[in-house]
Design a protein around this motif. Structure first.
Motif, PDB file in Angstrom:
ATOM      1  N   TYR A  40       0.799  -1.199   0.000  1.00 21.55           N
ATOM      2  CA  TYR A  40       0.000   0.000   0.000  1.00 21.55           C
ATOM      3  C   TYR A  40       0.842   1.263   0.000  1.00 21.55           C
ATOM      4  O   TYR A  40       0.394   2.303  -0.441  1.00 21.55           O
ATOM      5  N   ASN A  83      -3.957   3.435   0.213  1.00 18.84           N
ATOM      6  CA  ASN A  83      -5.199   3.141   0.933  1.00 18.84           C
ATOM      7  C   ASN A  83      -5.257   3.891   2.266  1.00 18.84           C
ATOM      8  O   ASN A  83      -5.822   3.394   3.233  1.00 18.84           O
ATOM      9  N   LYS A 114      -8.732   4.457   3.427  1.00 20.65           N
ATOM     10  CA  LYS A 114      -9.504   3.214   3.313  1.00 20.65           C
ATOM     11  C   LYS A 114     -10.331   3.168   2.035  1.00 20.65           C
ATOM     12  O   LYS A 114     -10.544   4.153   1.375  1.00 20.65           O
ATOM     13  N   ARG A 115     -10.766   1.964   1.673  1.00 20.64           N
ATOM     14  CA  ARG A 115     -11.610   1.687   0.514  1.00 20.64           C
ATOM     15  C   ARG A 115     -11.026   2.247  -0.793  1.00 20.64           C
ATOM     16  O   ARG A 115     -11.737   2.795  -1.617  1.00 20.64           O
ATOM     17  N   GLY A 116      -9.701   2.130  -0.957  1.00 24.81           N
ATOM     18  CA  GLY A 116      -9.062   2.525  -2.209  1.00 24.81           C
ATOM     19  C   GLY A 116      -8.782   4.003  -2.354  1.00 24.81           C
ATOM     20  O   GLY A 116      -8.400   4.463  -3.420  1.00 24.81           O
ATOM     21  N   GLY A 146      -6.452   7.165  -1.636  1.00 25.40           N
ATOM     22  CA  GLY A 146      -5.044   7.306  -1.296  1.00 25.40           C
ATOM     23  C   GLY A 146      -4.546   8.733  -1.345  1.00 25.40           C
ATOM     24  O   GLY A 146      -5.268   9.669  -1.673  1.00 25.40           O
TER      25      GLY A 146
END
Length: 167
Positions: free
Chosen positions: A1, A26, A29-31, A33
């Protein structure tokens, strides 16, 4: 990540160029960034930050918002630019992707040449609408033996109250 990059090298007419980048793919969270990076050289300095998230428009798409500060100090000009941009990247099921975006920048240009037509970009505000189409069919990104890469970019600065030098 996460990834961190640091480099020292030469580029164009910069005898030494320093570069540092940090990416967390990430962090939110949930992709979603964050990217933060910077470069320093005798004639080029830049700081950049971008955040991205999965776009609601399509499953394989990503929206991105970013800020860029840069200074270019060349023999014929000095340019300081602050830019914000918003774009959406669409991936198709095959090897094609495309990006549409809009950017707004405030530019401070000091021309050090007598040729008034030397620069397309002038002082002031700039609203730019961008588009990119990209097709990649290489067999391996690190050691390609077959395939091709094709990119078509376009940019347009509409003549309105937000743009001081349209193109």
């Amino acid at each position: 990540y996460r990834s961190v990059e640091a480099s020292i090298g030469t580029w164009r007419d910069n005898p030494i160029m320093l570069r540092g980048l940090w990416t967390h793919r990430n962090l939110f969270k949930r992709g979603r960034g964050l990217f933060v990076g910077g470069e320093y050289g005798k004639h080029d300095q830049r700081l950049e930050a971008r955040v991205w998230w999965s776009a609601l428009i399509r499953v394989r798409s990503r929206a991105e918002f970013g800020y860029l500060f840069k200074i270019e100090d060349e023999d014929s000009y000095w340019l300081k630019s602050n830019e914000i941009h918003l774009s959406n990247l669409f991936h198709t099921l095959g090897s094609v992707s495309w990006r549409i975006g809009i950017a707004y920048s405030d530019n401070d240009l000091d021309q050090r040449t007598m040729d008034e037509d030397a620069f397309l970009q002038q002082d002031g505000r700039q609203l730019i609408v961008t588009g990119r189409w990209f097709r990649e069919t290489v067999d391996a990104p690190l050691d390609p033996r077959t395939g091709s890469r094709v990119t078509i970019n376009t940019a347009f600065a509409p003549p309105n109250g937000l743009t001081d030098s349209p193109f």
